[in-house]
Design an enzyme around this catalytic site. Structure first.
Site, PDB file in Angstrom:
ATOM      1  N   GLU A 124       0.842  -1.192   0.000  1.00 55.38           N
ATOM      2  CA  GLU A 124       0.000   0.000   0.000  1.00 55.38           C
ATOM      3  C   GLU A 124       0.879   1.245   0.000  1.00 55.38           C
ATOM      4  OE1 GLU A 124      -3.330  -0.203   3.054  1.00 55.38           O
ATOM      5  OE2 GLU A 124      -2.025  -1.837   3.728  1.00 55.38           O
ATOM      6  N   LYS A 126       2.234   4.723   1.323  1.00 54.64           N
ATOM      7  CA  LYS A 126       2.295   5.318   2.657  1.00 54.64           C
ATOM      8  C   LYS A 126       1.825   6.760   2.553  1.00 54.64           C
ATOM      9  CE  LYS A 126       5.338   5.968   6.650  1.00 54.64           C
ATOM     10  NZ  LYS A 126       4.995   7.386   6.834  1.00 54.64           N
ATOM     11  N   ASP A 128       0.723  10.520   3.463  1.00 54.33           N
ATOM     12  CA  ASP A 128       1.331  11.527   4.330  1.00 54.33           C
ATOM     13  C   ASP A 128       0.220  12.313   4.999  1.00 54.33           C
ATOM     14  OD1 ASP A 128       3.314  12.901   5.561  1.00 54.33           O
ATOM     15  OD2 ASP A 128       3.895  14.101   3.841  1.00 54.33           O
ATOM     16  N   TYR A 236      -6.153   1.430   6.834  1.00 49.67           N
ATOM     17  CA  TYR A 236      -5.065   0.511   6.528  1.00 49.67           C
ATOM     18  C   TYR A 236      -4.998  -0.693   7.476  1.00 49.67           C
ATOM     19  CZ  TYR A 236      -2.645   3.323  10.123  1.00 49.67           C
ATOM     20  OH  TYR A 236      -2.300   3.989  11.270  1.00 49.67           O
ATOM     21  N   LYS A 324      10.723   3.961   2.334  1.00 54.69           N
ATOM     22  CA  LYS A 324      10.544   5.385   2.038  1.00 54.69           C
ATOM     23  C   LYS A 324      11.147   5.746   0.683  1.00 54.69           C
ATOM     24  CE  LYS A 324       9.264   7.911   5.111  1.00 54.69           C
ATOM     25  NZ  LYS A 324       9.815   8.243   6.420  1.00 54.69           N
ATOM     26  N   CYS A 418      20.512  46.928 -12.440  1.00 52.56           N
ATOM     27  CA  CYS A 418      20.361  45.631 -13.092  1.00 52.56           C
ATOM     28  C   CYS A 418      21.691  44.889 -13.092  1.00 52.56           C
ATOM     29  CB  CYS A 418      19.872  45.824 -14.527  1.00 52.56           C
ATOM     30  SG  CYS A 418      19.861  44.311 -15.502  1.00 52.56           S
ATOM     31  N   CYS A 421      22.823  44.823 -17.136  1.00 49.39           N
ATOM     32  CA  CYS A 421      23.172  46.010 -17.924  1.00 49.39           C
ATOM     33  C   CYS A 421      23.482  47.234 -17.075  1.00 49.39           C
ATOM     34  CB  CYS A 421      22.047  46.340 -18.899  1.00 49.39           C
ATOM     35  SG  CYS A 421      20.536  46.961 -18.106  1.00 49.39           S
ATOM     36  N   CYS A 448      14.000  45.816 -14.448  1.00 47.74           N
ATOM     37  CA  CYS A 448      15.082  46.621 -15.017  1.00 47.74           C
ATOM     38  C   CYS A 448      14.469  47.540 -16.059  1.00 47.74           C
ATOM     39  CB  CYS A 448      16.126  45.711 -15.660  1.00 47.74           C
ATOM     40  SG  CYS A 448      17.223  46.555 -16.818  1.00 47.74           S
ATOM     41  N   CYS A 454      18.942  46.106 -22.392  1.00 52.17           N
ATOM     42  CA  CYS A 454      19.479  45.099 -21.477  1.00 52.17           C
ATOM     43  C   CYS A 454      19.637  43.783 -22.228  1.00 52.17           C
ATOM     44  CB  CYS A 454      18.526  44.907 -20.288  1.00 52.17           C
ATOM     45  SG  CYS A 454      19.037  43.601 -19.161  1.00 52.17           S
TER      46      CYS A 454
END
Length: 791
Positions: A124, A126, A128, A236, A324, A418, A421, A448, A454
């Site tokens: 099955e 697991k 969380d 479960y 895991k 920037c 540039c 910028c 740029c």
């Protein structure tokens, strides 16, 4: 092996740290470290205690589970302890588990693939979430409890009764008189995202992950809060029971399912450890597609008699293990923050991390999204941070372990210039809505101002400009654009049309044929439609569909360049923020210069006239409302329009005239008078009215008669594969006939064209009774309509 004294000191430290994390995780629902870091601490403690058994004490975290019950809930003592599972992190650990099981059952050793010596295991995912116990007496839910410390949990009966997939009374027959079921209450991914969105909208606390959200939702003192959260149960196993149950774990779960209790759809039986590994690998590949978060797989000896024979250790059963997945969250150090510049000039902070393995991949960088996120996290350079990586998602920083912050930690500051540039960086003002009004307010985006000067923006702007849905210049990929910019041959999109064969031929990787092909592709792009050209400009928030709308609704680039943002909002699907971005883009002097250069080198195919199906007709009330006169709502704007009939009359109205407007209160009347007494406000209103008149959208203008395209006003959807033409071509032909091609089916959909492989859209169309056409029928209709439109 460390000395007894040093081991005792380390064991004491580990116990204290683990207990603190247990408290934060189980009691406060505010975990401060990832699960992988907790597992490492716990495994280190177990190893030290194994080396020094004389130091093991009853109060060690290895001898119990989780944390203490909350004082606000009643306590429930579990008659059968709710134990944790042992963990495997590597394949060899699972093989060792199987070996111990077979030894404990007196099965012979040998080839793992030999079915004659294999053990049947249940498999099955697991989940969380939060482990719970549900007690049914005579088939009726009598009590719900958390696992707590494994022996004593919290009474959450009132809360679990609100969870929709928990039956209040068992179905069917044959269930034991007393039945305690155990399972995981979790929050599906979609529900978690929706909950966080609601929390943000309400200004509340967001949750770090679905497990944290499920725990926080289930352990509310007010059951109404729990009822509003998208929680689900997955059973479960069983604890105490009085009656008869099947003799295998999987059979027990199927019995529970028959009584109305939800079990995992991924439940399987594996014969031997080799099939367990196959299951683990298979579900690992499907992990991101599952609608809920999992962090591994649980394997249990299926035969209950074998479980009883194997028994328990102090903390965990010998007949079960959790294998895991590689950790998706890890701790590492934030070494610095750099700023990347995107196509629109937006600066994005990127975290430079001490390299760490996350989900099997070495992560050295992570996104911080924007400076508002930096402020929300409270992150500083030098911090220990939690990094998460899931599937192909870009790694991100989830939080900071504040207690590990070093004395020299440095705050993160946005650069004043920037990084590419050297141009000035400014915070962009965005339009926000507040109770129907649009106002300018500071947003989270820094840009910028160098724009196409740029290089970072220039390269991305050109890549977008030449893309297939924009100017469609084949052969101009990212690397070639990079070469052209670095060589100084291109400093704006307009320079592409000045390139010579000799210049391209001199670039690395080009020969006579490839250079000729690129020049030919550039030449072929010199007659774009207005919609393609607008999209190619890369105006922030203006996608392909909006570009088509602007081209059809306004008919010319000249109108679009001077369109006021309030006028643009009269167009369908153009909101205040998009209108503001369009207006700002064409107000920029450098952008206007580039567009003038492009117009001198290409021929944009414009429709000229405004399209009657797209250009909205404005009303006087609309105009008054868009001026945002204080204290004048939409209804007040309509009353002013009804009373005066023209903008000029409203501007010239005196106090007595305004007071005679039906149901316009004194404060609103005074506000109108003061607003138009300001010459700038009056001039702005007249400017809007003049442009509406110029664009044919004025309320006093004659409404133009639609040209009668066959599919005007219709909404079509294309789904599945078309064999005779690309979907884009079919879409373009429908749009040329006046139809709107949508991405989803609704009750307003006129027809759906369904090719092979059509899925959910076809099913929805059938359920709604929407007209369906196969490809042959569609092609026949297209030919009829196109012939009619030509005549």
């Amino acid at each position: 092996m460390p000395s007894a004294q040093s081991a005792a000191e380390r064991i004491s430290t580990l116990r204290s740290e683990i207990e603190n994390h247990n408290y934060r995780y189980y009691v406060l629902d505010e975990p401060s470290i990832p699960d992988a870091e907790y597992d490492r601490l716990f495994q280190e403690l177990k190893a030290l205690e194994a080396e020094h058994p004389e130091l093991v004490s009853p109060d060690s975290p290895t001898q119990r589970v989780g944390g203490a019950a909350l004082a606000a809930f009643g306590q429930v003592r579990h008659e059968l302890p709710m134990l944790s599972l042992g963990n495997a992190f590597e394949e060899q650990q699972l093989l060792d588990f199987d070996r111990r099981v077979r030894e404990g059952l007196d099965l012979p050793g040998g080839d793992l693939f030999d079915a004659g010596i294999a053990v049947d295991y249940s498999c099955e995912p697991k989940l969380d979430g939060l482990a719970v116990s549900l007690l049914y007496e005579e088939g009726v839910l009598a009590r719900g409890a958390t696992r707590g410390d494994g022996t004593t949990g919290e009474d959450i009966t009132a809360n679990v009764r609100t969870i929709r997939n928990i039956p209040l009374k068992l179905q069917g027959k044959g269930w034991p008189r007393v039945l305690e079921v155990r399972g995981e209450i979790y929050m599906p991914k979609a529900g978690f995202e929706a909950l966080n969105a609601r929390q943000l909208e309400a200004g509340g606390k967001t949750f770090a992950n679905p497990r944290n959200a499920a725990a926080g939702s289930l352990r509310q003192l007010d059951p109404r809060i729990t009822a509003a959260r998208p929680l689900e149960l997955c059973v479960y196993g069983v604890g105490r029971f009085e009656g008869e149950l099947p003799e295998t774990h999987v059979a027990v779960l199927h019995a529970l399912k028959s009584w109305g209790l939800p079990i995992s759809r991924e439940l399987r039986t594996a014969t031997g450890v080799a099939e367990c590994l196959d299951y683990y690998r298979d579900i690992g590949t499907r992990r991101d597609a599952l609608p809920y978060e999992i962090d591994g797989v649980v394997f249990k000896v299926d035969a209950l008699a074998s479980q009883r024979a194997l028994g328990f250790r102090a903390r965990e059963p010998r007949w079960a293990i959790a294998f895991k997945f590689p950790a998706r969250e890890e701790l590492t150090e934030l070494l610095g923050v750099e700023f990347q510049v995107g196509r629109t000039g937006a600066l994005t902070p990127v975290a430079r991390l001490k390299p760490v393995q996350v989900a099997g991949v070495t992560v050295a960088n992570a996104t911080l999204h924007n400076m508002d996120e930096v402020a929300r996290l409270g992150v500083m350079i030098g911090d220990t941070v939690i990094v998460r990586r899931a599937g192909d998602v870009i790694p991100q920083i989830l939080g900071v372990v504040a207690e590990r912050r070093p004395p020299g930690a440095q705050p993160v500051h946005i650069p004043e210039t920037c990084p590419v540039c050297g141009s000035r960086v400014e915070r962009t003002q965005l339009l926000r809505r507040s109770k129907g009004r649009q106002t300018l307010s500071e947003g989270a985006i820094y840009r910028c101002v160098g724009r196409l000067f740029c290089r970072a923006q220039l390269k991305q702007a050109i890549i977008h400009f030449v893309s297939r849905r924009a100017m469609d210049i084949e052969g101009l990929g990212d690397k070639i654009v990079d070469q052209l910019v670095e060589a100084g041959l291109v400093s704006s999109p307009a320079d592409l049309y000045c390139l010579t064969f000799e210049q391209v031929r001199a670039l690395e990787g080009f020969g006579d044929v490839s250079a000729g092909n690129l020049i030919a592709a550039i030449e072929a792009s010199r007659r774009p439609s207005l919609a393609r050209f607008i999209y190619a400009l890369g105006i922030p928030d203006v996608g392909e569909e909006t570009a088509k709308l602007l081209a059809k609704a306004l008919g010319s680039l000249a109108r679009l360049q001077v369109a006021l943002p309030e006028v643009l909002t009269y167009l369908p699907d153009v909101g205040a923020e998009v209108a503001h971005e369009i207006h700002e883009f064409f107000s920029d002097a450098h952008n206007r210069s580039v567009i003038e250069q492009l117009q001198a080198r290409i021929l944009i195919e414009e429709e000229g006239a405004l399209h009657p199906d797209y250009a909205a007709i404005a009303t006087l009330a609309d105009l008054i409302d868009k001026l945002h006169i204080p204290y004048v709502a939409r209804t007040g704007a309509q009353r002013l329009a009804d009373r005066f009939g023209s903008l000029a009359a409203i501007i010239d109205a005196d106090w007595l005239d305004l007071r005679q407007v039906e149901r316009l209160n004194e404060r609103a009347a005074q506000s109108v008078r003061e607003f138009f007494a300001d010459s700038q406000n009056a001039a702005r209103a007249r400017e809007l009215e003049a442009q509406l008149h110029e664009f044919g959208m004025h309320w006093q203008s004659e409404r133009r008669v639609a040209q009668g395209l066959p599919l005007s006003g219709q909404s079509w959807v294309l789904t599945g594969t078309l064999e005779s033409m690309p979907r884009d071509d079919a879409k373009a032909r429908l749009e040329a006939l006046g139809a709107k091609v949508a991405g989803s089916v609704s009750a307003k959909t006129t027809a759906v064209v369904a090719g092979p492989g059509a899925g959910s859209k076809l099913a929805k169309a059938q359920s709604l009774g929407v007209q369906l056409l196969d490809e042959a029928q569609f092609l026949a209709r297209l030919a009829e309509w196109e012939s009619a439109s030509r005549e």
